[in-house]
Enzyme design. Structure first.
Site, PDB file in Angstrom:
ATOM      1  N   VAL A   1       0.835  -1.204   0.000  1.00  0.00           N
ATOM      2  CA  VAL A   1       0.000   0.000   0.000  1.00  0.00           C
ATOM      3  C   VAL A   1       0.872   1.258   0.000  1.00  0.00           C
ATOM      4  O   VAL A   1       0.584   2.224  -0.705  1.00  0.00           O
ATOM      5  CB  VAL A   1      -0.993   0.005   1.192  1.00  0.00           C
ATOM      6  CG1 VAL A   1      -1.815   1.289   1.214  1.00  0.00           C
ATOM      7  CG2 VAL A   1      -1.918  -1.207   1.110  1.00  0.00           C
ATOM      8  N   CYS A   2       1.960   1.233   0.753  1.00  0.00           N
ATOM      9  CA  CYS A   2       2.855   2.403   0.801  1.00  0.00           C
ATOM     10  C   CYS A   2       3.459   2.679  -0.575  1.00  0.00           C
ATOM     11  O   CYS A   2       3.577   3.838  -0.978  1.00  0.00           O
ATOM     12  CB  CYS A   2       3.963   2.191   1.825  1.00  0.00           C
ATOM     13  SG  CYS A   2       3.354   2.039   3.517  1.00  0.00           S
ATOM     14  N   THR A   3       3.826   1.630  -1.283  1.00  0.00           N
ATOM     15  CA  THR A   3       4.394   1.811  -2.619  1.00  0.00           C
ATOM     16  C   THR A   3       3.351   2.431  -3.542  1.00  0.00           C
ATOM     17  O   THR A   3       3.648   3.392  -4.269  1.00  0.00           O
ATOM     18  CB  THR A   3       4.900   0.467  -3.179  1.00  0.00           C
ATOM     19  OG1 THR A   3       5.941  -0.017  -2.310  1.00  0.00           O
ATOM     20  CG2 THR A   3       5.441   0.624  -4.588  1.00  0.00           C
TER      21      THR A   3
END
Length: 159
Positions: free
Chosen positions: A53-55
């Site tokens: 999700v961060c990517t």
């Protein structure tokens, strides 16, 4: 655990080291929130480099940086990983926004988003040109993130 800063109050000031990718070059420098008055700043706190999700979140913000600059704003990614991790992450995904390192989680605690044992709650804080907190979103689970369109509408509303 501290609560998040209240809307309409001065955003907690801080200085953190960062990695900034510019083309193929990477610079390491320090970012101090109070030194960037005069334009809105989006503080995008994310749990970890190279996590799914961060990517997606950091790639979305980087790929649409012109939408942020179009409304006069800067976007800073902040997570607890160190500069080496941030540099690999930025290079791997071509991230053109500054990635600030908060390994001691001092700023994460000041913004009231620390999660003991897990790191932090995915959060976005919008600071206006005068250093005042005007909008925030703190995720409960962190499985989604605020889209660029939502953030740019909030920035534009600052007038």
């Amino acid at each position: 655990m501290a609560s998040t800063p209240e809307l309409g109050t001065a955003a907690p000031d801080f200085t953190l080291p960062a990695v900034v990718l510019s083309g193929a070059d990477v610079q390491q420098r320090r970012f101090t929130l109070s030194e960037h008055r005069g334009k809105p700043i989006v503080l995008a706190f994310y749990p970890g480099d190279d996590t799914p999700v961060c990517t997606k979140q950091m790639c979305a913000y980087s790929n649409e940086l012109e939408k942020f600059t179009g409304v006069g704003a800067e976007v800073w990614g902040i997570s607890p990983q160190g500069l080496d991790s941030h540099e690999k992450f930025a290079r791997r995904h071509g991230l053109q926004l500054p990635l600030l390192a908060d390994p001691e989680k001092r700023v994460i605690r000041e913004y009231g988003i620390s999660l003991p044992g897990l790191g932090l709650k995915r959060s976005v804080f919008l600071i206006d040109a005068d250093g005042v907190l005007r909008w925030k979103h703190v995720a409960r689970l962190g499985l989604t993130y605020q889209p660029v369109g939502t953030l740019t509408v909030q920035i534009a509303a600052l007038g």
